[in-house]
Design a protein around this motif. Sequence first.
Motif, PDB file in Angstrom:
ATOM      1  N   ALA A 141       2.641   6.403   2.768  1.00 33.92           N
ATOM      2  CA  ALA A 141       1.249   6.067   3.059  1.00 33.92           C
ATOM      3  C   ALA A 141       0.276   7.000   2.350  1.00 33.92           C
ATOM      4  N   ASP A 142       0.716   8.238   2.069  1.00 35.81           N
ATOM      5  CA  ASP A 142      -0.168   9.217   1.439  1.00 35.81           C
ATOM      6  C   ASP A 142      -0.356   8.979  -0.053  1.00 35.81           C
ATOM      7  N   ILE A 143       0.554   8.212  -0.669  1.00 32.56           N
ATOM      8  CA  ILE A 143       0.434   7.947  -2.105  1.00 32.56           C
ATOM      9  C   ILE A 143       0.198   6.476  -2.417  1.00 32.56           C
ATOM     10  N   ALA A 144       0.110   5.642  -1.380  1.00 32.83           N
ATOM     11  CA  ALA A 144      -0.062   4.204  -1.585  1.00 32.83           C
ATOM     12  C   ALA A 144      -1.313   3.896  -2.396  1.00 32.83           C
ATOM     13  N   GLU A 145      -2.405   4.603  -2.128  1.00 36.01           N
ATOM     14  CA  GLU A 145      -3.652   4.338  -2.853  1.00 36.01           C
ATOM     15  C   GLU A 145      -3.520   4.732  -4.322  1.00 36.01           C
ATOM     16  N   GLN A 146      -2.845   5.861  -4.598  1.00 37.88           N
ATOM     17  CA  GLN A 146      -2.647   6.294  -5.982  1.00 37.88           C
ATOM     18  C   GLN A 146      -1.856   5.274  -6.792  1.00 37.88           C
ATOM     19  N   LEU A 147      -0.901   4.614  -6.137  1.00 31.66           N
ATOM     20  CA  LEU A 147       0.004   3.696  -6.831  1.00 31.66           C
ATOM     21  C   LEU A 147      -0.380   2.234  -6.635  1.00 31.66           C
ATOM     22  N   ALA A 148      -1.529   1.984  -6.049  1.00 31.97           N
ATOM     23  CA  ALA A 148      -1.962   0.607  -5.791  1.00 31.97           C
ATOM     24  C   ALA A 148      -2.019  -0.186  -7.097  1.00 31.97           C
ATOM     25  N   GLY A 149      -1.442  -1.381  -7.071  1.00 27.74           N
ATOM     26  CA  GLY A 149      -1.441  -2.253  -8.235  1.00 27.74           C
ATOM     27  C   GLY A 149      -0.315  -2.000  -9.210  1.00 27.74           C
ATOM     28  N   LEU A 150       0.484  -0.937  -8.979  1.00 30.53           N
ATOM     29  CA  LEU A 150       1.590  -0.626  -9.879  1.00 30.53           C
ATOM     30  C   LEU A 150       2.906  -1.149  -9.331  1.00 30.53           C
ATOM     31  N   PRO A 151       3.793  -1.639 -10.185  1.00 32.91           N
ATOM     32  CA  PRO A 151       5.164  -1.874  -9.750  1.00 32.91           C
ATOM     33  C   PRO A 151       5.800  -0.537  -9.378  1.00 32.91           C
ATOM     34  N   VAL A 152       6.673  -0.550  -8.375  1.00 30.97           N
ATOM     35  CA  VAL A 152       7.378   0.669  -7.978  1.00 30.97           C
ATOM     36  C   VAL A 152       8.869   0.357  -7.934  1.00 30.97           C
ATOM     37  N   TYR A 160       9.727   0.840   1.986  1.00 33.02           N
ATOM     38  CA  TYR A 160       8.358   0.896   2.505  1.00 33.02           C
ATOM     39  C   TYR A 160       7.477  -0.155   1.834  1.00 33.02           C
ATOM     40  N   PRO A 161       7.749  -1.434   2.103  1.00 38.05           N
ATOM     41  CA  PRO A 161       6.978  -2.505   1.447  1.00 38.05           C
ATOM     42  C   PRO A 161       5.497  -2.503   1.815  1.00 38.05           C
ATOM     43  N   GLY A 162       5.157  -1.937   2.969  1.00 40.07           N
ATOM     44  CA  GLY A 162       3.750  -1.867   3.337  1.00 40.07           C
ATOM     45  C   GLY A 162       2.956  -0.975   2.407  1.00 40.07           C
ATOM     46  N   SER A 163       3.598   0.069   1.877  1.00 38.09           N
ATOM     47  CA  SER A 163       2.941   0.986   0.949  1.00 38.09           C
ATOM     48  C   SER A 163       3.158   0.595  -0.510  1.00 38.09           C
ATOM     49  N   PHE A 164       4.299  -0.070  -0.777  1.00 42.51           N
ATOM     50  CA  PHE A 164       4.639  -0.442  -2.151  1.00 42.51           C
ATOM     51  C   PHE A 164       4.974  -1.936  -2.209  1.00 42.51           C
ATOM     52  N   PRO A 165       3.959  -2.793  -2.216  1.00 40.90           N
ATOM     53  CA  PRO A 165       4.211  -4.236  -2.134  1.00 40.90           C
ATOM     54  C   PRO A 165       4.879  -4.833  -3.365  1.00 40.90           C
ATOM     55  N   ASP A 166       4.754  -4.181  -4.523  1.00 42.35           N
ATOM     56  CA  ASP A 166       5.369  -4.716  -5.746  1.00 42.35           C
ATOM     57  C   ASP A 166       6.620  -3.912  -6.083  1.00 42.35           C
ATOM     58  N   ALA A 167       7.645  -4.040  -5.238  1.00 43.29           N
ATOM     59  CA  ALA A 167       8.899  -3.322  -5.437  1.00 43.29           C
ATOM     60  C   ALA A 167       9.736  -4.008  -6.515  1.00 43.29           C
ATOM     61  N   ARG A 168      10.367  -3.202  -7.358  1.00 44.00           N
ATOM     62  CA  ARG A 168      11.163  -3.729  -8.464  1.00 44.00           C
ATOM     63  C   ARG A 168      12.564  -3.122  -8.467  1.00 44.00           C
ATOM     64  N   GLU A 169      13.491  -3.844  -9.076  1.00 45.57           N
ATOM     65  CA  GLU A 169      14.839  -3.345  -9.328  1.00 45.57           C
ATOM     66  C   GLU A 169      14.807  -2.418 -10.542  1.00 45.57           C
ATOM     67  N   PRO A 170      15.798  -1.530 -10.679  1.00 45.18           N
ATOM     68  CA  PRO A 170      16.978  -1.393  -9.837  1.00 45.18           C
ATOM     69  C   PRO A 170      16.692  -0.592  -8.566  1.00 45.18           C
TER      70      PRO A 170
END
Length: 217
Positions: A141-152, A160-170
Amino acid sequence: MLLLAVDTATPAVTVALHDGSSVIATESQVDARRHGELLLPAVDKLLAGAGLALGAVTDVVVGVGPGPYTGLRVGLVTATTFGSVLGVPVHGLCTLDGLAYASQLDEPFAVATDARRKEVYWARYGDSRTRLTDPAVDRPADIAEQLAGLPVVGAGALLYPGSFPDAREPEHQSAAALASLAAEKLAAGETFLPPLPLYLRRPDAQVPKNYKVVTPK
């Protein structure tokens, strides 16, 4: 060249062989509690499957983390022991860099792995080969804003899909990707990290404070 890559900084116990041109064998198993039990048999199986002996290895590559203390040190101790016994160099690579390389993304993104304690180890990348920030450990939650809009990329994003909605493999680390990245770096004459652990925080096990000292009579 015969490069042996090892990484135990995440729940994946993963090893691979690279001949300088391509990955020729790989073995991986995900088990967060059995790194010490699984690593050496994985190396034996890897070499046997490739029809090669450990003595043929010319370079060792190891993921230096960040990662939990116990699992991470298994890979590092094993890699440095192989290097000492064989008389070959041991090259350290950031574990997050291996995941980034495996993603094959050519756009800005981040990598996040599970750091336990409801935290993630993470770093930002410009592409799959270019890390932009030093590895860090934080609550999602503390870095969600920094990474908003980025694939993770990685298990941390999936946890933590609530903080990182664009989760990617692997999801998990692959020594095959680590080996391929190392082979590229060796060919280009690039530098490596020393084979030392990148913990980012203290180990869970601590010496108790104010413990009673018992002396012999």
